[in-house]
Design an enzyme around this catalytic site. Structure first.
Site, PDB file in Angstrom:
ATOM      1  CG  ASP A   9       3.073   4.406  -3.935  1.00  0.00           C
ATOM      2  OD1 ASP A   9       3.098   5.555  -3.465  1.00  0.00           O
ATOM      3  OD2 ASP A   9       2.321   3.514  -3.529  1.00  0.00           O
ATOM      4  CG  HIS A  52      -2.080   0.841   1.256  1.00  0.00           C
ATOM      5  ND1 HIS A  52      -2.427   1.665   0.222  1.00  0.00           N
ATOM      6  CD2 HIS A  52      -2.989   1.096   2.240  1.00  0.00           C
ATOM      7  CE1 HIS A  52      -3.489   2.384   0.559  1.00  0.00           C
ATOM      8  NE2 HIS A  52      -3.843   2.057   1.791  1.00  0.00           N
ATOM      9  CG  HIS A 105      -4.124   0.500  -8.297  1.00  0.00           C
ATOM     10  ND1 HIS A 105      -5.459   0.462  -7.988  1.00  0.00           N
ATOM     11  CD2 HIS A 105      -3.540   1.348  -7.414  1.00  0.00           C
ATOM     12  CE1 HIS A 105      -5.675   1.271  -6.975  1.00  0.00           C
ATOM     13  NE2 HIS A 105      -4.541   1.819  -6.592  1.00  0.00           N
TER      14      HIS A 105
HETATM   15  N1  CMC Z   1       4.947  -6.989 -10.228  1.00  0.00           N
HETATM   16  C1  CMC Z   1       4.819  -8.186 -10.854  1.00  0.00           C
HETATM   17  N2  CMC Z   1       3.674  -8.849 -11.019  1.00  0.00           N
HETATM   18  C2  CMC Z   1       2.576  -8.267 -10.508  1.00  0.00           C
HETATM   19  C3  CMC Z   1       2.609  -7.032  -9.852  1.00  0.00           C
HETATM   20  C4  CMC Z   1       3.847  -6.385  -9.725  1.00  0.00           C
HETATM   21  N3  CMC Z   1       3.951  -5.198  -9.119  1.00  0.00           N
HETATM   22  N4  CMC Z   1       1.367  -6.706  -9.452  1.00  0.00           N
HETATM   23  C5  CMC Z   1       0.564  -7.703  -9.838  1.00  0.00           C
HETATM   24  N5  CMC Z   1       1.306  -8.664 -10.480  1.00  0.00           N
HETATM   25  C6  CMC Z   1       0.798  -9.871 -11.107  1.00  0.00           C
HETATM   26  C7  CMC Z   1       0.416 -10.890 -10.037  1.00  0.00           C
HETATM   27  O1  CMC Z   1       1.509 -11.714  -9.717  1.00  0.00           O
HETATM   28  C8  CMC Z   1      -0.702 -11.637 -10.745  1.00  0.00           C
HETATM   29  O2  CMC Z   1      -0.107 -12.497 -11.685  1.00  0.00           O
HETATM   30  P1  CMC Z   1      -0.786 -13.936 -11.985  1.00  0.00           P
HETATM   31  O3  CMC Z   1      -2.108 -13.620 -12.592  1.00  0.00           O
HETATM   32  O4  CMC Z   1       0.172 -14.618 -12.901  1.00  0.00           O
HETATM   33  O5  CMC Z   1      -0.913 -14.618 -10.652  1.00  0.00           O
HETATM   34  C9  CMC Z   1      -1.421 -10.545 -11.535  1.00  0.00           C
HETATM   35  O6  CMC Z   1      -0.407  -9.549 -11.782  1.00  0.00           O
HETATM   36  C10 CMC Z   1      -2.591  -9.939 -10.801  1.00  0.00           C
HETATM   37  O7  CMC Z   1      -2.109  -9.377  -9.583  1.00  0.00           O
HETATM   38  P2  CMC Z   1      -2.835  -9.474  -8.183  1.00  0.00           P
HETATM   39  O8  CMC Z   1      -1.808  -9.723  -7.131  1.00  0.00           O
HETATM   40  O9  CMC Z   1      -4.011 -10.392  -8.256  1.00  0.00           O
HETATM   41  O10 CMC Z   1      -3.392  -7.990  -8.053  1.00  0.00           O
HETATM   42  P3  CMC Z   1      -3.977  -7.327  -6.746  1.00  0.00           P
HETATM   43  O11 CMC Z   1      -5.068  -6.466  -7.205  1.00  0.00           O
HETATM   44  O12 CMC Z   1      -4.283  -8.330  -5.697  1.00  0.00           O
HETATM   45  O13 CMC Z   1      -2.744  -6.465  -6.201  1.00  0.00           O
HETATM   46  C11 CMC Z   1      -1.238  -4.704  -5.842  1.00  0.00           C
HETATM   47  C12 CMC Z   1      -2.605  -5.108  -6.412  1.00  0.00           C
HETATM   48  C13 CMC Z   1      -1.112  -3.183  -5.928  1.00  0.00           C
HETATM   49  C14 CMC Z   1      -1.141  -5.108  -4.365  1.00  0.00           C
HETATM   50  C15 CMC Z   1      -0.137  -5.389  -6.675  1.00  0.00           C
HETATM   51  O14 CMC Z   1      -0.210  -4.975  -8.020  1.00  0.00           O
HETATM   52  C16 CMC Z   1       1.241  -5.142  -6.114  1.00  0.00           C
HETATM   53  O15 CMC Z   1       1.676  -5.853  -5.210  1.00  0.00           O
HETATM   54  N6  CMC Z   1       1.986  -4.097  -6.644  1.00  0.00           N
HETATM   55  C17 CMC Z   1       3.270  -3.736  -6.103  1.00  0.00           C
HETATM   56  C18 CMC Z   1       3.088  -2.895  -4.851  1.00  0.00           C
HETATM   57  C19 CMC Z   1       2.626  -1.491  -5.173  1.00  0.00           C
HETATM   58  O16 CMC Z   1       3.146  -0.827  -6.047  1.00  0.00           O
HETATM   59  N7  CMC Z   1       1.647  -1.021  -4.382  1.00  0.00           N
HETATM   60  C20 CMC Z   1       1.130   0.333  -4.505  1.00  0.00           C
HETATM   61  C21 CMC Z   1      -0.293   0.349  -4.956  1.00  0.00           C
HETATM   62  S1  CMC Z   1      -0.824   2.019  -5.415  1.00  0.00           S
HETATM   63  C22 CMC Z   1      -0.756   2.952  -4.001  1.00  0.00           C
HETATM   64  C23 CMC Z   1      -1.518   2.432  -2.853  1.00  0.00           C
HETATM   65  O17 CMC Z   1      -2.549   1.780  -2.992  1.00  0.00           O
HETATM   66  O18 CMC Z   1      -1.089   2.682  -1.739  1.00  0.00           O
END
Ligand code: CMC
Length: 436
Positions: free
Chosen positions: A363, A268, A307
């Site tokens: 971010d 987050h 996201h």
């Molecule tokens: N790098 C590599 N792969 C990713 C990433 C990433 N940053 N984010 C998602 N994926 C992949 C994930 O592994 C999954 O792949 P598969 O379908 O093969 O299993 C697919 O994309 C879908 O991802 P998800 O984990 O189901 O997506 P989510 O909605 O649960 O997670 C998230 C959203 C923001 C937590 C995630 O994208 C993430 O961990 N990003 C990195 C951390 C980040 O930058 N966070 C800031 C978010 S914006 C500001 C805020 O909210 O505070």
């Protein structure tokens, strides 16, 4: 048969049910009518991480993640970032409309005159270890504020809610700046009531012996823009924590400390810190392709990408990229920027990221700006928490007066052991202890 309804056939019983649809949703409690037999509790919906569950009706922030749209109270984020100030945007989020010039002056004056904190809070902050993480200090200091304002428990009194709201918006920059001064071993700087919101914050961060700290106007404006962009983002992890904790009718300081704790996590608001650590680890543009391979192999995440809601370029990231250019003109270009640009270029072309609709989020570039402003990475989530305070409070205020809201209490699907008899100590088989 109503036009806006859903017909469901329960194949267990052959019975049919009509479930009304309103605002594109069905009420999960309607499912309870669907029972396998008379003793059945009724059907529940199972939605870990709330992937498809609306927990409230809200008028605060609108996001269309597929089209990359973000609006506060109907106003596009691009227009606010270009023309508004943080305090004006906070007013908009909290009260629903842009203020008139008299209202804005009164609001700014009120906030300015609530920036000081009790001296005992300073003592509390001074008692942290020299290397305490600023976000840990911030969360604790916000929680401690509740002990200075016991009247804040009167959450059903609108006047009282307004007073605590002003106090929180005004005091979080003071606490935030002091976490930084503490980490640097510098004396804490008191607020300067003659400065604006961002200017005063920069003064509390960086003032040394000079009688008045004069921030570079370009940097002050860049900070205002960052504050506007981070002010709210509808039902994210920390906002829903704020609403959930607030639903117990605890005071807003305690609720906001919980929301800030949620923000601290690297998935987050801690992501901006993680991005900078990632860029530093990559170290050189030539190492970017190898890092991207590690991401694709599932070894690491590309921090600052992806996201839950945006499946398009995060509109905030676009504005932040432009803001970064303005900041670098004053501070000089960060060597990490080239690594970030190359990462973005490769990721936006790569099948892995394209097929998963992974784009830079807010971010990805904000950390580079904070770094250029001279902030240590550990301060980044604190920088996020300052403006998000307005959003958390707007969400909390809306929840408190919503007649449909009760104490937040999700259901569970129990999948553990059935009833079993207590086993005396001497008859238990040994097993390796694993955390469950
Ligand atoms: N790098 C590599 N792969 C990713 C990433 C990433 N940053 N984010 C998602 N994926 C992949 C994930 O592994 C999954 O792949 P598969 O379908 O093969 O299993 C697919 O994309 C879908 O991802 P998800 O984990 O189901 O997506 P989510 O909605 O649960 O997670 C998230 C959203 C923001 C937590 C995630 O994208 C993430 O961990 N990003 C990195 C951390 C980040 O930058 N966070 C800031 C978010 S914006 C500001 C805020 O909210 O505070």
């Amino acid at each position: 048969m109503a036009a806006d309804s859903l017909f469901v056939t329960d194949n267990r019983t052959g019975r049919m049910y009509e479930i009304p649809i309103a605002d594109g949703a069905i009420r999960a409690t309607e499912l309870r009518k669907i029972k396998a037999d008379e003793d059945d509790f009724g059907l529940m919906s199972y939605d870990p991480a709330f992937l498809n569950t609306a927990s409230c009706r809200s008028e605060v922030t609108f996001i269309d993640g597929d089209r990359g749209i973000l609006r506060y109270r109907g106003y596009p984020i691009e227009q606010l970032a270009e023309r508004s100030t943080y305090l004006e945007t906070a007013y908009l989020l909290l009260f629903g409309e842009l203020p008139t010039s008299t209202e804005l002056d009164a609001w700014a004056d009120e906030i300015t005159h609530h920036t000081f904190v009790h001296e005992n809070l300073k003592v509390l902050m001074e008692s942290f270890r020299y290397d305490a993480h600023p976000m840990g200090m911030f969360v604790s200091a916000v929680a401690a504020l509740s002990t200075f304002y016991p009247d804040a428990m009167q959450v059903d009194d609108p006047e009282n809610r307004l007073l605590q709201t002003k106090r929180l918006v005004a005091k979080v920059p003071t606490l935030a700046a002091w976490t930084y001064r503490h980490a640097r071993g510098l004396p804490y700087v008191y607020p300067d009531n003659d400065l604006g919101f961002a200017g005063n914050f920069l003064s509390m961060m960086f003032r040394m012996a000079e009688p008045r700290y004069a921030a570079d106007p370009a940097l002050e404006r860049a900070l205002e823009v960052l504050f506007i962009l981070h002010a709210d983002h509808e039902q994210n992890c920390s906002a829903s924590a704020m609403r959930s904790i607030g639903s117990s009718k605890v005071d807003p300081y305690s609720a906001l400390a919980g929301a800030a704790a949620a923000l601290y996590g690297p998935l987050h608001g801690g992501a901006n810190e993680a991005v900078l650590r990632m860029l530093a680890e990559i170290g050189d543009v030539r190492h970017v392709p190898a890092y991207v391979e590690r991401v694709k192999a599932g070894e690491v995440l590309l921090m600052g990408f992806g996201h839950r809601i945006y499946k398009n370029y995060d509109p905030r990231a676009r504005i932040i990229k432009e803001t970064a250019d303005a900041v670098f003109e004053v501070t000089g270009r960060s060597p990490l920027l080239d690594i970030a640009l190359e990462l973005e270029r490769i990721a936006l072309e790569d099948e892995y990221f394209v097929s998963r609709k992974l784009y830079p989020n807010v971010d990805f570039y904000s950390g580079l700006i904070y770094e250029a402003l001279g902030l240590p990475v550990a301060m980044f989530p604190v920088m996020f928490a300052i403006p998000r305070t307005a959003g958390w409070l707007a969400q909390w205020l809306e929840g408190i007066v919503d007649p449909e809201q009760k104490i937040a209490r999700p259901r569970q699907l129990y999948v553990g052991a059935g009833e079993r008899d207590y086993v005396p100590l001497e008859h238990r088989a040994g097993r390796e202890l694993v955390a469950v």
